[in-house]
Motif scaffolding. Sequence first.
Motif, mmCIF file in Angstrom:
data_model
loop_
_atom_site.group_PDB
_atom_site.id
_atom_site.type_symbol
_atom_site.label_atom_id
_atom_site.label_comp_id
_atom_site.label_asym_id
_atom_site.label_seq_id
_atom_site.Cartn_x
_atom_site.Cartn_y
_atom_site.Cartn_z
ATOM 1 N N ARG A 16 -8.420 13.184 -2.371
ATOM 2 C CA ARG A 16 -7.898 11.825 -2.016
ATOM 3 C C ARG A 16 -6.464 11.956 -2.221
ATOM 4 O O ARG A 16 -5.415 11.323 -1.307
ATOM 5 C CB ARG A 16 -8.242 10.858 -2.585
ATOM 6 N N ALA A 20 -2.848 11.901 0.514
ATOM 7 C CA ALA A 20 -1.638 10.854 0.300
ATOM 8 C C ALA A 20 -0.447 11.640 0.167
ATOM 9 O O ALA A 20 0.892 11.106 0.546
ATOM 10 C CB ALA A 20 -1.731 9.922 -0.935
ATOM 11 N N GLU A 83 -7.666 -2.123 -5.723
ATOM 12 C CA GLU A 83 -7.286 -1.195 -4.544
ATOM 13 C C GLU A 83 -8.131 0.385 -5.028
ATOM 14 O O GLU A 83 -7.836 1.233 -4.008
ATOM 15 C CB GLU A 83 -5.716 -0.801 -4.482
ATOM 16 N N GLN A 94 -11.608 6.194 -4.176
ATOM 17 C CA GLN A 94 -11.811 5.131 -3.494
ATOM 18 C C GLN A 94 -10.647 4.728 -3.079
ATOM 19 O O GLN A 94 -10.554 3.806 -2.212
ATOM 20 C CB GLN A 94 -12.817 4.123 -4.220
ATOM 21 N N SER A 96 -6.973 4.045 -1.316
ATOM 22 C CA SER A 96 -6.226 4.423 -0.044
ATOM 23 C C SER A 96 -5.022 5.310 -0.189
ATOM 24 O O SER A 96 -4.389 5.368 -1.384
ATOM 25 C CB SER A 96 -5.794 3.080 1.063
ATOM 26 N N GLU A 98 -2.197 4.985 1.019
ATOM 27 C CA GLU A 98 -0.874 3.933 0.735
ATOM 28 C C GLU A 98 -1.127 3.546 -0.889
ATOM 29 O O GLU A 98 0.054 3.604 -1.397
ATOM 30 C CB GLU A 98 -1.058 2.717 1.489
ATOM 31 N N SER A 99 -2.207 3.360 -1.204
ATOM 32 C CA SER A 99 -2.208 2.878 -2.787
ATOM 33 C C SER A 99 -1.814 4.012 -3.675
ATOM 34 O O SER A 99 -1.095 3.642 -4.658
ATOM 35 C CB SER A 99 -3.750 2.344 -3.021
#
Length: 181
Positions: A16, A20, A83, A94, A96, A98-99
């Motif tokens: 993840r 990002a 988030e 989990q 995003s 962006e988070s």
Amino acid sequence: MLKEVIVVEGKSDIQRIQQAVTADCIATEGFTLRKGVIEQIRVAYEKRGIIILTDPDTAGERIRRVLTKKFPNAQHAFVPRNEAFANDDIGIEQASPESIRRALSVLHTETIDSSNEFTMADLVSHGLSGFPNSAELRASIGAKLGIGYGNGKQFLYRLNHYGITRAAYEAAVQSIINKEL
């Protein structure tokens, strides 16, 4: 590419993170923190610096505390709990992209000495402790300040040890209170 190495809990977190940002990562592989993993983190800490980005849950906080004791000048990033929740699971995997980018844009280094700028009276006077919605307010303000969620005692510790100024705190409180009105 980030200069620092991001320390996360597992391989799914690394996947993840790589969606990002471009960064090297090390997975703790849970709370056991094997000697080999600690050695990898130590080398990264000494050569490039590390950013601790653990899950916003009890296990993640325990790992963060252990790593902070071993690596006191590590930087900390926090993805807010709301988030990092999906599919009945909470964790960095989990969140995003962006988070994650937002969390990495607000880094804090824990200081050994407390600023003693904030007291429990500050939390109570702003409804962050002792009220039915205090946990939600702390979560919102913690997200705004980039210090994550914590119970009243942990939240106060982070305010005093992560370099949060009175002005930043007051601005975050006003922003969240005005949003709720």
